[in-house]
Design a protein around this motif. Structure first.
Motif, PDB file in Angstrom:
ATOM      1  N   GLY A 120       0.844  -1.192   0.000  1.00 25.14           N
ATOM      2  CA  GLY A 120       0.000   0.000   0.000  1.00 25.14           C
ATOM      3  C   GLY A 120       0.872   1.231   0.000  1.00 25.14           C
ATOM      4  N   GLY A 121       0.257   2.369   0.225  1.00 26.81           N
ATOM      5  CA  GLY A 121       0.968   3.624   0.158  1.00 26.81           C
ATOM      6  C   GLY A 121       1.756   3.929   1.412  1.00 26.81           C
ATOM      7  N   ASN A 122       2.686   4.856   1.264  1.00 30.20           N
ATOM      8  CA  ASN A 122       3.442   5.345   2.406  1.00 30.20           C
ATOM      9  C   ASN A 122       2.657   6.441   3.126  1.00 30.20           C
ATOM     10  OD1 ASN A 122       5.557   3.633   1.719  1.00 30.20           O
ATOM     11  ND2 ASN A 122       6.564   5.194   0.457  1.00 30.20           N
ATOM     12  N   LEU A 123       2.802   6.471   4.426  1.00 33.17           N
ATOM     13  CA  LEU A 123       2.117   7.463   5.249  1.00 33.17           C
ATOM     14  C   LEU A 123       3.104   7.998   6.282  1.00 33.17           C
ATOM     15  CD1 LEU A 123      -0.625   8.832   5.775  1.00 33.17           C
ATOM     16  CD2 LEU A 123      -1.162   6.974   7.357  1.00 33.17           C
ATOM     17  N   PRO A 124       3.987   8.897   5.843  1.00 33.46           N
ATOM     18  CA  PRO A 124       5.050   9.363   6.748  1.00 33.46           C
ATOM     19  C   PRO A 124       4.544  10.120   7.962  1.00 33.46           C
ATOM     20  CG  PRO A 124       5.023  10.642   4.706  1.00 33.46           C
ATOM     21  CD  PRO A 124       4.098   9.483   4.498  1.00 33.46           C
ATOM     22  N   ASN A 125       3.323  10.686   7.881  1.00 34.30           N
ATOM     23  CA  ASN A 125       2.780  11.432   9.025  1.00 34.30           C
ATOM     24  C   ASN A 125       1.822  10.587   9.860  1.00 34.30           C
ATOM     25  OD1 ASN A 125       0.826  11.357   6.987  1.00 34.30           O
ATOM     26  ND2 ASN A 125      -0.098  13.317   7.610  1.00 34.30           N
ATOM     27  N   ILE A 126       1.967   9.261   9.794  1.00 30.72           N
ATOM     28  CA  ILE A 126       1.101   8.383  10.575  1.00 30.72           C
ATOM     29  C   ILE A 126       1.222   8.711  12.065  1.00 30.72           C
ATOM     30  CG2 ILE A 126       2.891   6.589  10.805  1.00 30.72           C
ATOM     31  CD1 ILE A 126       0.683   4.480  10.526  1.00 30.72           C
ATOM     32  N   THR A 137      -7.617   1.034  11.055  1.00 33.36           N
ATOM     33  CA  THR A 137      -6.170   1.179  11.153  1.00 33.36           C
ATOM     34  C   THR A 137      -5.676   2.189  10.125  1.00 33.36           C
ATOM     35  OG1 THR A 137      -5.658  -0.575   9.561  1.00 33.36           O
ATOM     36  CG2 THR A 137      -5.853  -1.220  11.878  1.00 33.36           C
ATOM     37  N   LEU A 138      -4.508   2.738  10.403  1.00 34.20           N
ATOM     38  CA  LEU A 138      -3.689   3.433   9.423  1.00 34.20           C
ATOM     39  C   LEU A 138      -2.364   2.684   9.366  1.00 34.20           C
ATOM     40  CD1 LEU A 138      -4.293   7.112  10.621  1.00 34.20           C
ATOM     41  CD2 LEU A 138      -5.344   6.035   8.610  1.00 34.20           C
ATOM     42  N   GLN A 139      -1.725   2.640   8.201  1.00 35.75           N
ATOM     43  CA  GLN A 139      -0.460   1.932   8.094  1.00 35.75           C
ATOM     44  C   GLN A 139       0.472   2.629   7.103  1.00 35.75           C
ATOM     45  OE1 GLN A 139      -3.383  -0.093   8.028  1.00 35.75           O
ATOM     46  NE2 GLN A 139      -3.901   0.369   5.910  1.00 35.75           N
ATOM     47  N   ASP A 140       1.759   2.500   7.371  1.00 38.18           N
ATOM     48  CA  ASP A 140       2.794   3.090   6.527  1.00 38.18           C
ATOM     49  C   ASP A 140       3.627   1.968   5.936  1.00 38.18           C
ATOM     50  OD1 ASP A 140       4.631   4.884   5.363  1.00 38.18           O
ATOM     51  OD2 ASP A 140       5.931   4.745   7.120  1.00 38.18           O
ATOM     52  N   ALA A 141       3.557   1.798   4.614  1.00 42.34           N
ATOM     53  CA  ALA A 141       4.249   0.693   3.964  1.00 42.34           C
ATOM     54  C   ALA A 141       5.759   0.787   4.132  1.00 42.34           C
ATOM     55  CB  ALA A 141       3.888   0.663   2.474  1.00 42.34           C
ATOM     56  N   ASP A 142       6.296   1.985   4.163  1.00 40.22           N
ATOM     57  CA  ASP A 142       7.740   2.158   4.218  1.00 40.22           C
ATOM     58  C   ASP A 142       8.322   1.643   5.532  1.00 40.22           C
ATOM     59  OD1 ASP A 142      10.289   3.131   3.269  1.00 40.22           O
ATOM     60  OD2 ASP A 142      10.065   4.773   4.693  1.00 40.22           O
ATOM     61  N   THR A 143       7.705   1.972   6.636  1.00 45.03           N
ATOM     62  CA  THR A 143       8.241   1.596   7.954  1.00 45.03           C
ATOM     63  C   THR A 143       7.580   0.357   8.552  1.00 45.03           C
ATOM     64  OG1 THR A 143       6.660   3.046   9.080  1.00 45.03           O
ATOM     65  CG2 THR A 143       8.793   4.006   8.466  1.00 45.03           C
ATOM     66  N   GLY A 144       6.432  -0.050   8.017  1.00 47.60           N
ATOM     67  CA  GLY A 144       5.701  -1.170   8.593  1.00 47.60           C
ATOM     68  C   GLY A 144       4.924  -0.810   9.842  1.00 47.60           C
ATOM     69  N   ARG A 145       4.779   0.479  10.088  1.00 45.20           N
ATOM     70  CA  ARG A 145       4.043   0.917  11.286  1.00 45.20           C
ATOM     71  C   ARG A 145       2.537   0.805  11.072  1.00 45.20           C
ATOM     72  NH1 ARG A 145       7.571   6.408  12.741  1.00 45.20           N
ATOM     73  NH2 ARG A 145       9.324   5.299  13.719  1.00 45.20           N
ATOM     74  N   ILE A 146       1.831   0.391  12.121  1.00 42.08           N
ATOM     75  CA  ILE A 146       0.373   0.265  12.094  1.00 42.08           C
ATOM     76  C   ILE A 146      -0.191   1.000  13.304  1.00 42.08           C
ATOM     77  CG2 ILE A 146      -1.604  -1.305  12.109  1.00 42.08           C
ATOM     78  CD1 ILE A 146       0.293  -3.489  11.027  1.00 42.08           C
ATOM     79  N   THR A 147      -1.132   1.888  13.054  1.00 41.20           N
ATOM     80  CA  THR A 147      -1.861   2.584  14.114  1.00 41.20           C
ATOM     81  C   THR A 147      -3.282   2.043  14.144  1.00 41.20           C
ATOM     82  OG1 THR A 147      -0.509   4.564  13.873  1.00 41.20           O
ATOM     83  CG2 THR A 147      -2.656   4.836  14.933  1.00 41.20           C
ATOM     84  N   ILE A 148      -3.718   1.609  15.306  1.00 37.19           N
ATOM     85  CA  ILE A 148      -5.019   0.950  15.465  1.00 37.19           C
ATOM     86  C   ILE A 148      -5.931   1.849  16.288  1.00 37.19           C
ATOM     87  CG2 ILE A 148      -6.197  -1.139  16.260  1.00 37.19           C
ATOM     88  CD1 ILE A 148      -3.213  -2.338  16.381  1.00 37.19           C
TER      89      ILE A 148
END
Length: 339
Positions: free
Chosen positions: A8-14, A290-301
């Protein structure tokens, strides 16, 4: 960089907080929970199970808001950082495809997916009993209500964020007219978001533990990864003091999501904090988006707490997928084919 890839897309401001030092949990809570408290607007007493997506340079959400008359409706909220929210006091007003008012009697537990330039919302609504309402918007200002997806009784409708084998896919939990002392997760498919069929049972309540022994239901929109579809779900235990709602997680086959590859034997988050154990409905932790950032693998729930608050937790996809695979227990009846 993440080894397990989120597709998916990158979300640097997650929205994000690093795991606290010494914390060994696979999911950790935001240190300033809850992010939405009692009486967030003049009309609304409580906001909890809600759907958050990116929009423009910030974030937007469709929120479950229980009004001070006791009925829930859906409200729009906006945020620059995904944590501090400006929620509209007026509920969403729906019209049908001909522009005629088509307002639900009640609405709760929304989920959102985006196809092309349109956001689709699934929620629980009244249709001679609880079932899945369905609607769309492009700007979160005008909302078109579509035909209800199913007849009663059904809850926890969650669309996959892309077509699979050229079909739209939807998770749901057939239920009853009350608070449903049973329930498994089913999947259905559609060529057009109107006609639904080829129903399959995906996941069954139960297992060797009690935390998901009463019922289960799909939580957030599944996350596409290189290991399969990552699904957060809720499991419910019936205790002498009522239901307890906890988180679990599963990995579904990427091309055949009716097939469960792994699912957590133990819960990964259960009501422990005061805002989860004490409220309008005690002992509830209910993952909804959830929100997720593909670049870092971070997931916000984002999850509902005690049917009173909106809270946030965090995970990293590598650690979470590794945990699910190493602590998996499939349940008899998972991925049961139609016969």
């Amino acid at each position: 960089m993440s080894k397990v890839k989120i597709l998916g897309g990158n979300l640097p401001n997650i929205p994000w907080q690093n795991k606290p030092k010494g914390n060994t949990d696979v999911i950790w809570r935001h240190d300033n929970n809850p992010i939405v408290d009692w009486n967030p607007t003049k009309k609304c007493a409580r906001i909890f199970n809600s759907a958050i997506v990116t929009f423009g340079n910030g974030f937007i959400g469709v929120f479950r808001a229980d009004h001070k008359i006791g009925k829930p409706q859906l409200h729009v909220g906006r945020s620059k950082d995904g944590l501090n929210w400006d929620i509209e006091d007026e509920e969403i007003h729906w019209v049908d495809e001909d522009g005629i008012e088509y307002q639900p009697d009640y609405s709760y537990d929304p989920r959102i997916v985006k196809f092309d330039d349109t956001y689709y919302i699934v929620w629980c609504t009244d249709f001679g009993g609880p079932t899945l309402g369905f609607g769309r918007t492009k700007d979160f200002k005008e909302f078109t209500r579509l035909e209800n997806i199913f007849i009663p009784f059904n809850r926890n409708g969650v669309l996959f964020p892309k077509k699979i084998n050229d079909k739209y896919m939807l998770l749901s939990r057939p239920s009853d007219s009350g608070h449903t002392p049973f329930g498994d997760i089913f999947i259905s498919e559609s060529p057009d978001l109107v006609h639904w069929g080829k129903h399959r049972r995906v996941m069954t309540r139960g297992g060797s533990g009690w935390w998901q022994g009463t019922k289960i239901g799909a939580g957030a929109v599944p996350i596409e990864t290189t290991e399969g579809w990552l699904l957060f779900y809720h499991g419910v235990n019936g205790t002498c003091n009522g239901f307890v709602y906890s988180f679990g997680a599963a990995i579904l086959d990427i091309n055949n999501p009716s097939k469960v590859l792994y699912r957590t034997k133990e819960y990964i988050l259960t009501p422990e904090k005061n805002y989860e154990t004490t409220g309008f409905v005690p002992n509830v932790a209910f993952p909804c988006s959830t929100l997720q950032d593909a670049d870092t693998g971070r997931i916000t729930i984002y999850y509902g707490a005690a049917d009173t608050y909106l809270a946030v937790a965090y995970a990293e996809v590598d650690e979470l997928v590794k945990y699910i695979k190493e602590n998996s227990e499939l349940v008899s009846g998972d991925a049961e084919e139609y016969r």
